[in-house]
Every structure is written in C-alpha cells, then in structure tokens.
Design a protein around this motif. Structure first.
Motif, PDB file in Angstrom:
ATOM      1  N   THR A 304      28.290  80.502  44.128  1.00  0.00           N
ATOM      2  CA  THR A 304      29.710  80.418  43.791  1.00  0.00           C
ATOM      3  C   THR A 304      30.471  81.728  43.925  1.00  0.00           C
ATOM      4  O   THR A 304      31.469  81.816  44.640  1.00  0.00           O
ATOM      5  N   GLU A 305      30.020  82.771  43.239  1.00  0.00           N
ATOM      6  CA  GLU A 305      30.799  84.011  43.200  1.00  0.00           C
ATOM      7  C   GLU A 305      30.883  84.679  44.569  1.00  0.00           C
ATOM      8  O   GLU A 305      31.969  85.063  45.026  1.00  0.00           O
ATOM      9  N   LYS A 306      29.755  84.803  45.239  1.00  0.00           N
ATOM     10  CA  LYS A 306      29.758  85.440  46.558  1.00  0.00           C
ATOM     11  C   LYS A 306      30.533  84.590  47.567  1.00  0.00           C
ATOM     12  O   LYS A 306      31.227  85.123  48.439  1.00  0.00           O
ATOM     13  N   ALA A 307      30.401  83.273  47.440  1.00  0.00           N
ATOM     14  CA  ALA A 307      31.128  82.384  48.347  1.00  0.00           C
ATOM     15  C   ALA A 307      32.635  82.533  48.165  1.00  0.00           C
ATOM     16  O   ALA A 307      33.389  82.603  49.136  1.00  0.00           O
ATOM     17  N   GLN A 308      33.086  82.587  46.919  1.00  0.00           N
ATOM     18  CA  GLN A 308      34.521  82.761  46.658  1.00  0.00           C
ATOM     19  C   GLN A 308      35.035  84.062  47.266  1.00  0.00           C
ATOM     20  O   GLN A 308      36.111  84.093  47.891  1.00  0.00           O
ATOM     21  N   SER A 309      34.293  85.129  47.122  1.00  0.00           N
ATOM     22  CA  SER A 309      34.705  86.423  47.673  1.00  0.00           C
ATOM     23  C   SER A 309      34.806  86.365  49.192  1.00  0.00           C
ATOM     24  O   SER A 309      35.766  86.879  49.783  1.00  0.00           O
ATOM     25  N   LEU A 310      33.846  85.718  49.823  1.00  0.00           N
ATOM     26  CA  LEU A 310      33.852  85.615  51.281  1.00  0.00           C
ATOM     27  C   LEU A 310      35.006  84.744  51.769  1.00  0.00           C
ATOM     28  O   LEU A 310      35.662  85.054  52.770  1.00  0.00           O
ATOM     29  N   VAL A 311      35.256  83.656  51.057  1.00  0.00           N
ATOM     30  CA  VAL A 311      36.367  82.764  51.413  1.00  0.00           C
ATOM     31  C   VAL A 311      37.691  83.511  51.374  1.00  0.00           C
ATOM     32  O   VAL A 311      38.519  83.406  52.290  1.00  0.00           O
ATOM     33  N   LEU A 312      37.911  84.274  50.329  1.00  0.00           N
ATOM     34  CA  LEU A 312      39.159  85.023  50.189  1.00  0.00           C
ATOM     35  C   LEU A 312      39.255  86.135  51.230  1.00  0.00           C
ATOM     36  O   LEU A 312      40.331  86.405  51.779  1.00  0.00           O
ATOM     37  N   LYS A 313      38.138  86.779  51.535  1.00  0.00           N
ATOM     38  CA  LYS A 313      38.130  87.861  52.521  1.00  0.00           C
ATOM     39  C   LYS A 313      38.524  87.364  53.901  1.00  0.00           C
ATOM     40  O   LYS A 313      39.287  88.018  54.626  1.00  0.00           O
ATOM     41  N   HIS A 314      38.010  86.175  54.277  1.00  0.00           N
ATOM     42  CA  HIS A 314      38.248  85.658  55.624  1.00  0.00           C
ATOM     43  C   HIS A 314      39.334  84.576  55.663  1.00  0.00           C
ATOM     44  O   HIS A 314      39.515  83.937  56.691  1.00  0.00           O
ATOM     45  N   HIS A 315      39.999  84.374  54.531  1.00  0.00           N
ATOM     46  CA  HIS A 315      41.120  83.429  54.456  1.00  0.00           C
ATOM     47  C   HIS A 315      40.704  82.020  54.898  1.00  0.00           C
ATOM     48  O   HIS A 315      41.398  81.352  55.674  1.00  0.00           O
ATOM     49  N   LEU A 316      39.562  81.579  54.387  1.00  0.00           N
ATOM     50  CA  LEU A 316      39.047  80.264  54.750  1.00  0.00           C
ATOM     51  C   LEU A 316      39.665  79.174  53.888  1.00  0.00           C
ATOM     52  O   LEU A 316      40.044  79.408  52.732  1.00  0.00           O
ATOM     53  N   ALA A 317      39.763  77.981  54.444  1.00  0.00           N
ATOM     54  CA  ALA A 317      40.167  76.808  53.673  1.00  0.00           C
ATOM     55  C   ALA A 317      38.893  76.186  53.122  1.00  0.00           C
ATOM     56  O   ALA A 317      38.168  75.480  53.837  1.00  0.00           O
ATOM     57  N   ALA A 318      38.577  76.475  51.870  1.00  0.00           N
ATOM     58  CA  ALA A 318      37.305  76.055  51.295  1.00  0.00           C
ATOM     59  C   ALA A 318      37.480  75.469  49.907  1.00  0.00           C
ATOM     60  O   ALA A 318      38.379  75.863  49.150  1.00  0.00           O
ATOM     61  N   TYR A 319      36.594  74.535  49.576  1.00  0.00           N
ATOM     62  CA  TYR A 319      36.597  73.858  48.287  1.00  0.00           C
ATOM     63  C   TYR A 319      35.163  73.882  47.770  1.00  0.00           C
ATOM     64  O   TYR A 319      34.242  73.357  48.409  1.00  0.00           O
ATOM     65  N   LEU A 320      34.956  74.494  46.614  1.00  0.00           N
ATOM     66  CA  LEU A 320      33.625  74.665  46.058  1.00  0.00           C
ATOM     67  C   LEU A 320      33.491  73.893  44.751  1.00  0.00           C
ATOM     68  O   LEU A 320      34.418  73.863  43.938  1.00  0.00           O
ATOM     69  N   ILE A 321      32.325  73.287  44.553  1.00  0.00           N
ATOM     70  CA  ILE A 321      32.029  72.588  43.301  1.00  0.00           C
ATOM     71  C   ILE A 321      30.753  73.182  42.719  1.00  0.00           C
ATOM     72  O   ILE A 321      29.717  73.241  43.386  1.00  0.00           O
ATOM     73  N   SER A 322      30.844  73.664  41.492  1.00  0.00           N
ATOM     74  CA  SER A 322      29.703  74.277  40.820  1.00  0.00           C
ATOM     75  C   SER A 322      29.363  73.498  39.555  1.00  0.00           C
ATOM     76  O   SER A 322      30.228  72.878  38.943  1.00  0.00           O
ATOM     77  N   LYS A 323      28.099  73.557  39.176  1.00  0.00           N
ATOM     78  CA  LYS A 323      27.670  72.908  37.943  1.00  0.00           C
ATOM     79  C   LYS A 323      27.570  73.948  36.836  1.00  0.00           C
ATOM     80  O   LYS A 323      26.837  74.939  36.962  1.00  0.00           O
ATOM     81  N   GLN A 324      28.340  73.727  35.796  1.00  0.00           N
ATOM     82  CA  GLN A 324      28.323  74.615  34.641  1.00  0.00           C
ATOM     83  C   GLN A 324      27.961  73.786  33.419  1.00  0.00           C
ATOM     84  O   GLN A 324      28.778  73.042  32.885  1.00  0.00           O
ATOM     85  N   GLY A 325      26.713  73.918  32.993  1.00  0.00           N
ATOM     86  CA  GLY A 325      26.226  73.077  31.907  1.00  0.00           C
ATOM     87  C   GLY A 325      26.151  71.632  32.358  1.00  0.00           C
ATOM     88  O   GLY A 325      25.523  71.319  33.375  1.00  0.00           O
ATOM     89  N   ASP A 326      26.820  70.743  31.639  1.00  0.00           N
ATOM     90  CA  ASP A 326      26.846  69.327  31.999  1.00  0.00           C
ATOM     91  C   ASP A 326      28.087  68.962  32.803  1.00  0.00           C
ATOM     92  O   ASP A 326      28.328  67.782  33.076  1.00  0.00           O
ATOM     93  N   LYS A 327      28.892  69.948  33.154  1.00  0.00           N
ATOM     94  CA  LYS A 327      30.146  69.669  33.848  1.00  0.00           C
ATOM     95  C   LYS A 327      30.148  70.235  35.253  1.00  0.00           C
ATOM     96  O   LYS A 327      29.447  71.195  35.561  1.00  0.00           O
ATOM     97  N   PHE A 328      30.970  69.618  36.100  1.00  0.00           N
ATOM     98  CA  PHE A 328      31.204  70.122  37.445  1.00  0.00           C
ATOM     99  C   PHE A 328      32.581  70.777  37.479  1.00  0.00           C
ATOM    100  O   PHE A 328      33.565  70.184  37.048  1.00  0.00           O
TER     101      PHE A 328
END
Length: 344
Positions: A304-328
């Motif tokens: 998640t964290e590294k992906a977000q940084s890379l997306v912002l650096k290269h101005h990508l159109a990206a949508y990420l879903i992460s699991k935090q505890g029992d929630k997405f």
C-alpha cells in the motif's frame, strides 16, 4: 430490454452493459471464448448479427496466434523456445514480442524491479507456473537458487533495421509474460476491431479491459471494480473508461494452502516469496491495456504505502484496496477519480 447488470467478472473487474439491447440484437453483439488459460469477451455496438460468426473466428485466430507466441505452458511457443535455449546469443523475435518485453522492462525499471518478467523461476518454484505445486514450503536455499536466475538487467531487446532480437546473459533466465499477456492480447483485440471497421467496442482478456466509442444506447462503456470478496456482485466502484485500458491485480482469488498458510500467486522478486502485506487489489487505468496490466502487478508487489508513493510520483490513475483488520479500505489517485462514476 434489460436493466443495468453485471454481465461478466474477470479478475476483479466486472463489465457493465447499460440498459439496452440483449446479446442477440443486431445493434449489439457479444462474443466470448477461451484463451491463455482465461476467458475473452468482445462486445460491439452497431454491427449486424450476420457478421458475428466471422468476427468470432477472427478474434479466436488472433488470440491463438498471441498464445502461440507468449505461452509458458506450451513447450513449442516462441517464448518457451527462448526460455529453453541456454544460448546467450540474440534470438530473433517478432515485433509483438519485442514490444511487450520493452514495455515490461520500462515499467520494471520504474517500479525498481517490483514488476519483473524474469521472475519465472520463482513463480514455478511456488507452483504458479507449468510446474506442479510444491509439497512443502520452499526453503531458503531453493529460493536463493531461483532468485539467482532472475533479474531484468539480464534481459535485453535489440532493435535493428532488419528485425528485433531478444537476448539473455544468463543461460537459465526464464521469462514469464503472464503478468502482461492479458493486456497485450486486449490491445490486440482493439486493433482487430479497428481493422474490421468497428469503432464502438468493449474488449477484454482475463482481467484486462479496453473500450472505444459507445454502447448500443449511445452511452459510455462502463466497468466496475469488484470488492475483494468471493461475492461476484459486490461492487467497489464504477468507472467510465473513456477510451482507455484498465486492469486489476488481486491477491484474494489466485492462491492455495501450503503448510497451513495461504500462498498468494503474487511473488515479490526482492524476497523471492509470495507477498504478505495488506494490499489486496490494485487497479490501473492507462492509455493501453498493456500498460495497465504491467503497472497493476508492480503496485501489488510493492504494498500500500510504496504503491501510493509510486502512483503519485508517476501521476498514475490507480485505485488500491487494502485490508485493515476486518475492513477493506480504498484509496484512489486524483487521476483515477476523473474516471469514477459518481453515485446518483
């Protein structure tokens, strides 16, 4: 007439056809089949039903030709022959093969090696390639031995006036294009539609989708990103592709159990092991399905964290879903937000 519905789900992306014609309409044709161990689907608008059989045949022939080049499961494919040879001399390849490898090397460099098409020995070691699943978890020595046979720096595309060549400087280097094959084939289907004089279409191979024009109701083609669950009707977000390609990579479906642990098919080239972080789905929209298919894999590997940084650096159109505890928890880049269909 039919109401809005999900007609197809492929690797986390559901294709929507808006209210309008059914699959037998002369205004909208739906064709589908199998290729590369997955399914393909082509929907075209404004095309007479009398063309359906010829189009279906042309589509299957094009995909069969792609599979004959890119498959690692077919021992006589162009890619398999390259992998089987221990020669480090340049090997002649088609423009298609050179294009997909060039794009893979480019994205691989931008992801610091997270998207690595030479990861084949590790994919096979963990049982997601042509080899059988391991009986026990591979040990450190096995992993290090497989890693020693990988690395994008060992693969080169040579372009000349008389053709293109692929060269490896490790005799045992094994290239696996499955991470980008679906996107490549999807772009190929789009080009086929254009060659057939069809300007309104939605094409997909596996989890890669691309659209042009509008559907039979003169509405933009829409796709939905599925929630990372086993319920195929659970929708996370809807987007209008606006002539772009989209691809999703997820860790929540393609896995198996080994020694009491869930083994994901997404392998981290750096560790040589399946990913264990909380990112469960990465969706990318790009000008081509090939680009989207390459980027989503790299983002999945990074987490998640590294992906977000890379997306912002290269101005990508990206949508990420992460699991935090029992929630997405979802996150999208500003570029992706431009494609999202706002709730009514």
């Amino acid at each position: 007439m039919m109401n809005n519905k999900i007609n197809l789900l492929v690797a986390g992306i559901a294709i929507f056809l808006l209210a309008g014609c059914d699959s037998h309409s002369s205004q909208q044709l739906i064709m589908e089949g199998k290729t590369m161990g997955t399914v393909w689907r082509v929907t075209v608008a404004g095309v007479d039903n009398t063309r359906k059989a010829a189009l279906q045949q042309a589509i299957q022939q094009r995909l069969d030709a792609d599979d004959a080049e890119l498959s690692t499961w077919k021992p006589d494919s162009v890619l398999s022959r390259f992998n089987q040879t221990r020669s480090t001399a340049p090997q002649p390849v088609s423009d298609n093969m050179a294009d997909i490898v060039t794009q893979a090397l480019r994205i691989g460099a931008k992801t610091a090696g997270a998207m690595d098409i030479t990861v084949g020995p590790l994919v096979n070691l963990w049982g997601f390639g042509p080899d059988k699943q391991p009986v026990h978890t591979p040990d450190k020595a096995q992993i290090e031995a497989a890693k020693a046979q990988t690395g994008l720096q060992h693969l080169h595309v040579i372009q000349g006036v008389n053709g293109q060549w692929l060269q490896k400087d490790l005799p045992d280097l094994y290239v696996d294009l499955s991470t980008m094959g679906e996107g490549f084939a999807t772009d190929h289907l789009a080009r086929l539609m254009e060659q057939q004089g069809i300007n309104n279409y939605l094409v997909s191979v596996g989890g890669a989708v691309l659209s042009r024009g509008r559907n039979a109701n003169n509405q933009p083609w829409r796709v939905a990103i599925q929630k990372p669950t086993d319920r195929e009707s659970a929708v996370q977000a809807r987007v209008e592709l606006q002539g772009h390609g989209i691809s999703t990579s997820g860790s929540y479906r393609n896995y198996y159990e080994l020694d009491g642990k869930r083994i994901s098919h997404v392998i981290d080239p750096a560790s040589g092991r399946p990913i264990v972080h909380k990112l469960v789905s990465a969706t990318v929209i790009a000008p081509t399905a090939l680009e989207a298919d390459g980027w989503d894999t790299g983002l999945m590997v990074l987490g998640t964290e590294k992906a977000q940084s890379l997306v912002l650096k290269h101005h990508l159109a990206a949508y990420l879903i992460s699991k935090q505890g029992d929630k997405f928890v979802s996150w999208m880049s500003p570029q992706f937000a431009a494609f999202v269909i706002k709730p009514d």
